[in-house]
Design a protein around this motif. Structure first.
Motif, PDB file in Angstrom:
ATOM      1  N   ASP A 158      -4.078  -8.949  -1.867  1.00  0.00           N
ATOM      2  CA  ASP A 158      -3.507  -9.257  -0.552  1.00  0.00           C
ATOM      3  C   ASP A 158      -3.944  -8.202   0.481  1.00  0.00           C
ATOM      4  O   ASP A 158      -3.997  -7.020   0.202  1.00  0.00           O
ATOM      5  CB  ASP A 158      -1.989  -9.456  -0.563  1.00  0.00           C
ATOM      6  CG  ASP A 158      -1.200  -8.501  -1.430  1.00  0.00           C
ATOM      7  OD1 ASP A 158      -1.740  -7.993  -2.414  1.00  0.00           O
ATOM      8  OD2 ASP A 158      -0.015  -8.268  -1.112  1.00  0.00           O
TER       9      ASP A 158
ATOM     10  N   HIS B 269       1.706  -6.013   2.419  1.00  0.00           N
ATOM     11  CA  HIS B 269       1.522  -7.149   1.506  1.00  0.00           C
ATOM     12  C   HIS B 269       1.546  -8.467   2.276  1.00  0.00           C
ATOM     13  O   HIS B 269       1.951  -8.513   3.439  1.00  0.00           O
ATOM     14  CB  HIS B 269       2.675  -7.206   0.494  1.00  0.00           C
ATOM     15  CG  HIS B 269       2.850  -5.977  -0.324  1.00  0.00           C
ATOM     16  ND1 HIS B 269       2.336  -5.859  -1.596  1.00  0.00           N
ATOM     17  CD2 HIS B 269       3.493  -4.807  -0.068  1.00  0.00           C
ATOM     18  CE1 HIS B 269       2.657  -4.658  -2.084  1.00  0.00           C
ATOM     19  NE2 HIS B 269       3.360  -4.007  -1.173  1.00  0.00           N
TER      20      HIS B 269
ATOM     21  N   HIS C 226       6.999  -3.514  -5.507  1.00  0.00           N
ATOM     22  CA  HIS C 226       5.963  -4.113  -4.665  1.00  0.00           C
ATOM     23  C   HIS C 226       4.537  -3.786  -5.047  1.00  0.00           C
ATOM     24  O   HIS C 226       3.623  -4.548  -4.747  1.00  0.00           O
ATOM     25  CB  HIS C 226       6.196  -3.725  -3.190  1.00  0.00           C
ATOM     26  CG  HIS C 226       6.045  -2.274  -2.874  1.00  0.00           C
ATOM     27  ND1 HIS C 226       4.922  -1.803  -2.243  1.00  0.00           N
ATOM     28  CD2 HIS C 226       6.847  -1.199  -3.095  1.00  0.00           C
ATOM     29  CE1 HIS C 226       5.064  -0.481  -2.070  1.00  0.00           C
ATOM     30  NE2 HIS C 226       6.214  -0.103  -2.583  1.00  0.00           N
TER      31      HIS C 226
ATOM     32  N   HIS D 121      -2.227  -3.599  -0.032  1.00  0.00           N
ATOM     33  CA  HIS D 121      -2.084  -3.714  -1.486  1.00  0.00           C
ATOM     34  C   HIS D 121      -3.453  -3.774  -2.173  1.00  0.00           C
ATOM     35  O   HIS D 121      -3.663  -3.167  -3.213  1.00  0.00           O
ATOM     36  CB  HIS D 121      -1.252  -4.961  -1.822  1.00  0.00           C
ATOM     37  CG  HIS D 121      -0.661  -4.918  -3.199  1.00  0.00           C
ATOM     38  ND1 HIS D 121       0.017  -5.974  -3.761  1.00  0.00           N
ATOM     39  CD2 HIS D 121      -0.649  -3.937  -4.151  1.00  0.00           C
ATOM     40  CE1 HIS D 121       0.410  -5.641  -4.981  1.00  0.00           C
ATOM     41  NE2 HIS D 121       0.031  -4.416  -5.232  1.00  0.00           N
TER      42      HIS D 121
END
Ligand SMILES: [Zn+2]
Length: 388
Positions: A296, A157, A213, A279
Motif C-alpha cells: 500500500d 496505509h 498496522h 507501508h
C-alpha cells in the motif's frame, strides 16, 4: 544544490555499459536521450514530470533481467551526498495546539478535528527497542538495544476497502461503506487513525497504545534502526484502494486531512519528516527475505502535498542494513520515485561490502544473520512479557 541522476538515467547508463558494440551503444544512448535529471530534493516539477514510455520500458527491461546487478558505484551517490540532503532539509515542527476537547471530539489550531467516538483501546505501548545505527550495522548487539516509549514515526496505509463513486448521488452508499470500514478497523485495532472518504479523521487506537498496522517492518533514521513498527510508529489509514499511476489514491479532502493530522502528530511527538513513510517502504517478508510484503502506497503517496519531503528517495534500510532483496512483483507495484531509493540502497550495500573486502553476497549473508538474531531477541522478549 547538488544534482544526482534520476533512476532511469542510472539504469540507462548501466545498461549502456553492457553494450559492447560502440555504435549500438551510441544509438541506444541517443534513443534514451531527453530523460530528465531532476534533483534528489523533491520539487513539484519532478513530481509532475511524466517519463517517456521508452524510458520506463528500458528501465523495466534492466530491472527484470535475471542476474542484472550494478557493476559500479556512481559518483554523487556517496554517503556524503545523503548527509547533504538531510542537512538541507532540517526539520521544522509546525506549531499546532489543542483548542477544545470534549468526550467526542478534539479540535486543533490548524483546523484539525478528531472524532473520538469510535476509539478501540489496545495494549499499552510501554517500551520498544531501537538499534544504534553506527558505521557498521553488523556490530549491532541484538540483546542490547536502547528502549524508548514515545511514537517515533508515522506509517501511511490504505484500507483497500470497497469504493463507491465519489459523487453526491452516491452519498448514502459512501456513508454506509465508511461506517462498515470503521467497524472493521475498530475490531482489529488496525490503525491509530482513519481518514474517511470525506476527509473526516477518526481516532481508532489511542496513540499511547499499539496498533496492528505494520507487521514485519523495518525503518531507520540517521541514528537508530526500528524493527517491527507496530509499537514505535503510528499508523494512519486512508479509506481508499491502491491505484496504479502517479495520481494519488486519495481525494483532496483526504490529503488535506492527512496534512493537518501529520502536522499535529509531528509537533506533539517531535517526529522527524524522514520517519513519515508508507507501508510499502517498510514492509518485509522474513520468510523469503523480500521487501514489499504489503504494497500500500508503493508509488504515488502525496508526500509534498502533505508537507513532507519525498521519502521515496530514501534508501530502504531493510536492504542496506539487513540484506533484504526485491523482486519484479515489487517493482511492478511501485512507482519510479521509489526506484531511486532502491538504487541508493543497492549502492550502499556495495560500498559497505567493498569497504570490508568481501563480496556483496557474503555481506548480505552477514546482515541477514543479524536480522534473524534481532527477530529472535524480539520474540524472546515478547514471550517473556506474556509469561510475566
Ligand atoms: Zn498497510
Amino acid at each position: 544544490m547538488q544534482t544526482v541522476p534520476l533512476i532511469p538515467r542510472i539504469f540507462i547508463e548501466r545498461k549502456a555499459g553492457q553494450i559492447i558494440d560502440p555504435v549500438e551503444r551510441l544509438r541506444y544512448l541517443q534513443r534514451s536521450a531527453g530523460i530528465g535529471r531532476p534533483r534528489l530534493q523533491p520539487s513539484i516539477s519532478w513530481r509532475k514530470r511524466r517519463l517517456p514510455a521508452l524510458g520506463i520500458g528500458l528501465l523495466l527491461v534492466c530491472l527484470l533481467t535475471p542476474g542484472y546487478k550494478a557493476s559500479h558505484v556512481r559518483p554523487g551517490f556517496s554517503l556524503g551526498s545523503l548527509a547533504h540532503v538531510s542537512a538541507a532539509s532540517a526539520d521544522v515542527f509546525p506549531d499546532v495546539w489543542l483548542v477544545d476537547k470534549t468526550s467526542d471530539f478534539e479540535t486543533y489550531s490548524n483546523g484539525l478535528r478528531i472524532d473520538d467516538r469510535f476509539t478501540a483501546p489496545n495494549q499499552k505501548r510501554l517500551f520498544y527497542p531501537v538499534y544504534q545505527r553506527g558505521a557498521a550495522v553488523v556490530d549491532i548487539d541484538a540483546d542490547q538495544p536502547e528502549w524508548r516509549s514515545e511514537p517515533a514515526g508515522i506509517v501511511y496505509h490504505t484500507t483497500e476497502s470497497d469504493q463507491a463513486r465519489f459523487t453526491a448521488d452516491e452519498n448514502a452508499r459512501l456513508k454506509r461503506i465508511g461506517k462498515a470500514v470503521i467497524g472493521v478497523v475498530q475490531q482489529n485495532h488496525s490503525y491509530h487513525f482513519l481518514i474517511d472518504r470525506f476527509g473526516q479523521v477518526f481516532r481508532i487506537v489511542p496513540e499511547g497504545d499499539v496498533a496492528n498496522h505494520a507487521g514485519y517492518s523495518i525503518w531507520s533514521d540517521n541514528s537508530v534502526i526500528f524493527v517491527n513498527l507496530n509499537s514505535s510508529f503510528l499508523g494512519i489509514a486512508f479509506e481508499t484502494q491502491t491505484q496504479q499511476g502517479d495520481q494519488p489514491s486519495a481525494n483532496p479532502a483526504q490529503v488535506h486531512a492527512a496534512r493537518i493530522l501529520t502536522e499535529m502528530l509531528r509537533n506533539k511527538y517531535r517526529i522527524p519528516q524522514s520517519n513519515c513513510v508508507t507501508h510499502a517502504q517498510v514492509s518485509v517478508n522474513p520468510d523469503n527475505m523480500l521487501v514489499g510484503y504489503h504494497t500500500d502506497w508503493a508509488g504515488n503517496f502525496p508526500f509534498l502535498e502533505i508537507g513532507l519531503n519525498d521519502n521515496y528517495a530514501a534508501p530502504p534500510p531493510s536492504i542496506f542494513a539487513f540484506g533484504f532483496d526485491y523482486d519484479p512483483v515489487f517493482i511492478h507495484a511501485t512507482g519510479v520515485r521509489l526506484w531511486q531509493g532502491l538504487a541508493l540502497a543497492e549502492d550502499q550495500m556495495q560500498t559497505q561490502a567493498a569497504a570490508r573486502g568481501i563480496s556483496v553476497s557474503q555481506y548480505r549473508a552477514i546482515l541477514r544473520k543479524k536480522y534473524k538474531e534481532i527477530l529472535a531477541a524480539l520474540k524472546a522478549a515478547a514471550t517473556a512479557n506474556e509469561q510475566s
